[in-house]
Motif scaffolding. Sequence first.
Motif, mmCIF file in Angstrom:
data_model
loop_
_atom_site.group_PDB
_atom_site.id
_atom_site.type_symbol
_atom_site.label_atom_id
_atom_site.label_comp_id
_atom_site.label_asym_id
_atom_site.label_seq_id
_atom_site.Cartn_x
_atom_site.Cartn_y
_atom_site.Cartn_z
ATOM 1 N N LYS A 1 0.826 -1.207 0.000
ATOM 2 C CA LYS A 1 0.000 0.000 0.000
ATOM 3 C C LYS A 1 0.865 1.264 0.000
ATOM 4 O O LYS A 1 0.372 2.357 0.224
ATOM 5 C CB LYS A 1 -0.935 -0.011 1.210
ATOM 6 N N GLU A 2 2.149 1.104 -0.287
ATOM 7 C CA GLU A 2 3.058 2.250 -0.290
ATOM 8 C C GLU A 2 2.861 3.090 -1.549
ATOM 9 O O GLU A 2 2.503 2.567 -2.602
ATOM 10 C CB GLU A 2 4.501 1.778 -0.188
ATOM 11 N N ASN A 3 3.096 4.390 -1.408
ATOM 12 C CA ASN A 3 2.966 5.310 -2.535
ATOM 13 C C ASN A 3 4.210 5.280 -3.399
ATOM 14 O O ASN A 3 5.320 5.127 -2.898
ATOM 15 C CB ASN A 3 2.743 6.740 -2.030
ATOM 16 N N GLY A 4 3.987 5.432 -4.697
ATOM 17 C CA GLY A 4 5.113 5.489 -5.607
ATOM 18 C C GLY A 4 4.730 5.114 -7.027
ATOM 19 O O GLY A 4 3.556 5.082 -7.383
ATOM 20 N N THR A 5 5.761 4.832 -7.793
ATOM 21 C CA THR A 5 5.599 4.479 -9.201
ATOM 22 C C THR A 5 6.124 3.067 -9.422
ATOM 23 O O THR A 5 7.254 2.759 -9.041
ATOM 24 C CB THR A 5 6.382 5.468 -10.089
ATOM 25 N N TYR A 6 5.296 2.245 -10.025
ATOM 26 C CA TYR A 6 5.698 0.887 -10.356
ATOM 27 C C TYR A 6 6.352 0.901 -11.735
ATOM 28 O O TYR A 6 5.747 1.334 -12.711
ATOM 29 C CB TYR A 6 4.488 -0.055 -10.355
ATOM 30 N N LYS A 7 7.609 0.428 -11.769
ATOM 31 C CA LYS A 7 8.388 0.426 -13.003
ATOM 32 C C LYS A 7 8.646 -0.997 -13.463
ATOM 33 O O LYS A 7 8.609 -1.940 -12.666
ATOM 34 C CB LYS A 7 9.727 1.126 -12.767
ATOM 35 N N CYS A 8 8.949 -1.129 -14.741
ATOM 36 C CA CYS A 8 9.303 -2.427 -15.311
ATOM 37 C C CYS A 8 10.592 -2.923 -14.651
ATOM 38 O O CYS A 8 11.588 -2.190 -14.594
ATOM 39 C CB CYS A 8 9.492 -2.293 -16.825
ATOM 40 N N ALA A 9 10.586 -4.157 -14.166
ATOM 41 C CA ALA A 9 11.759 -4.739 -13.525
ATOM 42 C C ALA A 9 12.892 -4.981 -14.515
ATOM 43 O O ALA A 9 14.048 -5.074 -14.116
ATOM 44 C CB ALA A 9 11.383 -6.051 -12.838
ATOM 45 N N THR B 1 -12.354 3.288 -15.021
ATOM 46 C CA THR B 1 -11.997 2.642 -16.295
ATOM 47 C C THR B 1 -12.650 1.277 -16.477
ATOM 48 O O THR B 1 -12.770 0.800 -17.592
ATOM 49 C CB THR B 1 -10.476 2.445 -16.399
ATOM 50 N N PHE B 2 -13.003 0.629 -15.375
ATOM 51 C CA PHE B 2 -13.546 -0.730 -15.373
ATOM 52 C C PHE B 2 -12.539 -1.743 -15.912
ATOM 53 O O PHE B 2 -12.900 -2.842 -16.314
ATOM 54 C CB PHE B 2 -14.894 -0.808 -16.101
ATOM 55 N N SER B 3 -11.267 -1.367 -15.908
ATOM 56 C CA SER B 3 -10.183 -2.258 -16.310
ATOM 57 C C SER B 3 -9.492 -2.802 -15.071
ATOM 58 O O SER B 3 -9.396 -2.124 -14.046
ATOM 59 C CB SER B 3 -9.148 -1.518 -17.166
ATOM 60 N N ARG B 4 -9.014 -4.042 -15.176
ATOM 61 C CA ARG B 4 -8.199 -4.656 -14.122
ATOM 62 C C ARG B 4 -6.920 -5.164 -14.768
ATOM 63 O O ARG B 4 -6.903 -6.187 -15.424
ATOM 64 C CB ARG B 4 -8.935 -5.810 -13.443
ATOM 65 N N PHE B 5 -5.857 -4.393 -14.587
ATOM 66 C CA PHE B 5 -4.547 -4.814 -15.050
ATOM 67 C C PHE B 5 -3.990 -5.731 -13.974
ATOM 68 O O PHE B 5 -3.631 -5.269 -12.893
ATOM 69 C CB PHE B 5 -3.638 -3.606 -15.281
ATOM 70 N N CYS B 6 -3.964 -7.016 -14.248
ATOM 71 C CA CYS B 6 -3.538 -8.042 -13.302
ATOM 72 C C CYS B 6 -2.066 -8.333 -13.615
ATOM 73 O O CYS B 6 -1.743 -8.952 -14.623
ATOM 74 C CB CYS B 6 -4.416 -9.277 -13.504
ATOM 75 N N ILE B 7 -1.166 -7.864 -12.751
ATOM 76 C CA ILE B 7 0.257 -7.793 -13.071
ATOM 77 C C ILE B 7 1.077 -8.649 -12.102
ATOM 78 O O ILE B 7 0.842 -8.641 -10.892
ATOM 79 C CB ILE B 7 0.734 -6.322 -13.010
ATOM 80 N N ASN B 8 2.057 -9.355 -12.632
ATOM 81 C CA ASN B 8 2.973 -10.144 -11.812
ATOM 82 C C ASN B 8 3.888 -9.214 -11.021
ATOM 83 O O ASN B 8 4.528 -8.326 -11.595
ATOM 84 C CB ASN B 8 3.842 -11.040 -12.700
ATOM 85 N N SER B 9 3.973 -9.410 -9.696
ATOM 86 C CA SER B 9 4.859 -8.590 -8.860
ATOM 87 C C SER B 9 6.301 -8.637 -9.356
ATOM 88 O O SER B 9 6.994 -7.624 -9.346
ATOM 89 C CB SER B 9 4.849 -9.091 -7.415
ATOM 90 N N VAL B 10 6.738 -9.801 -9.767
ATOM 91 C CA VAL B 10 8.131 -9.996 -10.146
ATOM 92 C C VAL B 10 8.516 -9.169 -11.385
ATOM 93 O O VAL B 10 9.685 -8.900 -11.627
ATOM 94 C CB VAL B 10 8.439 -11.501 -10.344
ATOM 95 N N SER B 11 7.526 -8.700 -12.120
ATOM 96 C CA SER B 11 7.802 -7.876 -13.315
ATOM 97 C C SER B 11 7.893 -6.392 -12.957
ATOM 98 O O SER B 11 8.142 -5.567 -13.827
ATOM 99 C CB SER B 11 6.729 -8.090 -14.382
ATOM 100 N N LEU B 12 7.717 -6.068 -11.672
ATOM 101 C CA LEU B 12 7.671 -4.681 -11.232
ATOM 102 C C LEU B 12 8.764 -4.356 -10.202
ATOM 103 O O LEU B 12 9.212 -5.242 -9.469
ATOM 104 C CB LEU B 12 6.320 -4.381 -10.571
ATOM 105 N N ASN B 13 9.122 -3.091 -10.150
ATOM 106 C CA ASN B 13 9.923 -2.512 -9.065
ATOM 107 C C ASN B 13 9.210 -1.241 -8.644
ATOM 108 O O ASN B 13 8.870 -0.418 -9.491
ATOM 109 C CB ASN B 13 11.341 -2.175 -9.518
ATOM 110 N N LEU B 14 8.992 -1.083 -7.340
ATOM 111 C CA LEU B 14 8.325 0.109 -6.830
ATOM 112 C C LEU B 14 9.357 1.174 -6.475
ATOM 113 O O LEU B 14 10.255 0.936 -5.650
ATOM 114 C CB LEU B 14 7.487 -0.218 -5.602
ATOM 115 N N GLU B 15 9.224 2.329 -7.104
ATOM 116 C CA GLU B 15 10.011 3.502 -6.724
ATOM 117 C C GLU B 15 9.133 4.293 -5.776
ATOM 118 O O GLU B 15 8.158 4.920 -6.201
ATOM 119 C CB GLU B 15 10.377 4.324 -7.957
ATOM 120 N N LYS B 16 9.459 4.246 -4.488
ATOM 121 C CA LYS B 16 8.628 4.896 -3.467
ATOM 122 C C LYS B 16 8.726 6.409 -3.549
ATOM 123 O O LYS B 16 9.771 6.947 -3.883
ATOM 124 C CB LYS B 16 9.034 4.413 -2.076
#
Length: 130
Positions: free
Chosen positions: A40-48, A114-129
């Motif tokens: 629940k941390e704030n930030g930007t999720y980037k491509c791993a 948007t009624f969209s659900r982008f269901c994303i693998n955690s391992v494909s992301l890095n969170l920049e807080k």
Amino acid sequence: MDKIKKTDEEWKNILTEEQYNVCRRKATEAPFSGTYNYCKENGTYKCACCGNKLFGSEAKFDSGTGWPSFFEPISEDSIKYETDSSFGMLRTEVMCAKCDAHLGHVFEDGPAPTFSRFCINSVSLNLEKS
């Protein structure tokens, strides 16, 4: 946007085995196992794989599916879509527009606006807080 192209061997050398399998071989991490599912941390999720900005924390919601879910990307230019007909299903795959990493899938059962659900693998992301 400049595309990032690497050989399979180059990707294997810079990614973990799980990241390689998910991002380059289109595998899926086990539900409820990912680092960012409950985050629940704030930030930007980037491509791993390449650092491309993909999703903002303000678009994240708890879908109950076991994977981080977002109702919209930071920009439509940051992602690309492909039809995925694997496993006898017809789905829309979501990929990083900069390096073609497999991120997950998008479905039309998300929340407003948007009624969209982008269901994303955690391992494909890095969170920049932030």
